[in-house]
Scaffold this active site. Structure first.
Site, mmCIF file in Angstrom:
data_model
loop_
_atom_site.group_PDB
_atom_site.id
_atom_site.type_symbol
_atom_site.label_atom_id
_atom_site.label_comp_id
_atom_site.label_asym_id
_atom_site.label_seq_id
_atom_site.Cartn_x
_atom_site.Cartn_y
_atom_site.Cartn_z
ATOM 1 N N GLU A 92 45.158 43.413 37.124
ATOM 2 C CA GLU A 92 45.099 44.852 37.400
ATOM 3 C C GLU A 92 46.479 45.500 37.433
ATOM 4 O O GLU A 92 47.473 44.877 37.807
ATOM 5 C CB GLU A 92 44.409 45.103 38.744
ATOM 6 N N ARG A 145 38.599 45.954 49.812
ATOM 7 C CA ARG A 145 39.912 46.364 49.297
ATOM 8 C C ARG A 145 40.572 47.403 50.206
ATOM 9 O O ARG A 145 41.798 47.534 50.204
ATOM 10 C CB ARG A 145 39.766 46.883 47.869
#
Length: 202
Positions: free
Chosen positions: A155, A48
């Protein structure tokens, strides 16, 4: 339309969060050299840090503080089952609860995804008029999620930091952990409500 969001962290990180007066993104925490009890997959966190964001403030996903749209997340199940990067289980994991409007009132650089943000085909959305497109009641909050694992992992992400005062509740699994949280909150000027919520756990 404001939607409740949940960030999970280990209780060992709470004193640092209170001391810093915010939740930092992984990238900023690394830059500041802050210690952290990791409960997630290290390889996903590393990935990420390199995965681009095309909306909000740009940058990389690891530069954003992640929240789920529900407690009792898929990642918490992985933590409950124990994994190679963290074998401590879920007992001392906290749910830090806020909502999209509260976070966005202090941080304009936010976006959300329709599925797990790490997936290549996740849509990154910073038009919050579209947040109603998420099926929060029937899918994201569903207790049995095997048929829509990716959708449950949608998310909400806030660039770089989320202020401590944006957290309005802390959910814990047991009274023993609640008592520990209350002790740590004695150091804080701002004290969120602490709730024992075993239904948020596996």
């Amino acid at each position: 339309m404001s939607v409740s969001v949940s960030h999970i962290t280990h209780i060992d990180n709470l004193a640092s969060i209170i001391g810093q007066n915010c939740l930092w993104s992984d990238a900023k925490r690394i830059e500041l050299g802050l210690l952290n009890q990791n409960i997630g997959y290290s390889h996903i966190k590393a990935r990420r840090l390199q995965k681009p964001v095309n909306v909000a403030s740009g940058g990389m996903i690891g530069e954003y503080v992640p929240f789920n749209f529900c407690p009792r997340s898929v990642m918490l199940y992985v933590i409950h089952r124990r994994h190679k990067d963290f074998d401590g289980g879920q007992e001392r994991v906290l749910h830090l609860i806020s909502d999209t409007d509260t976070v966005r009132s202090t941080n304009q650089h936010c976006f959300f995804t329709d599925i797990h943000a790490d997936l290549d085909y996740a849509e990154q959305i910073d038009d919050f008029t579209r947040i109603s497109e998420l099926d929060i009641q029937r899918i994201i909050n569903e207790r049995y999620w095997q048929d829509f694992k990716e959708e449950k992992q949608a998310e909400f992400l806030a660039y770089e930091s989320v202020q401590w005062r944006a957290i309005n509740r802390i959910g814990v699994r047991s009274q023993a952990v609640a008592d520990e949280v209350h002790v740590l909150l004695q150091l804080a000027r701002y004290k969120p409500l602490v709730e024992v919520r075993p239904e948020w756990y596996y």
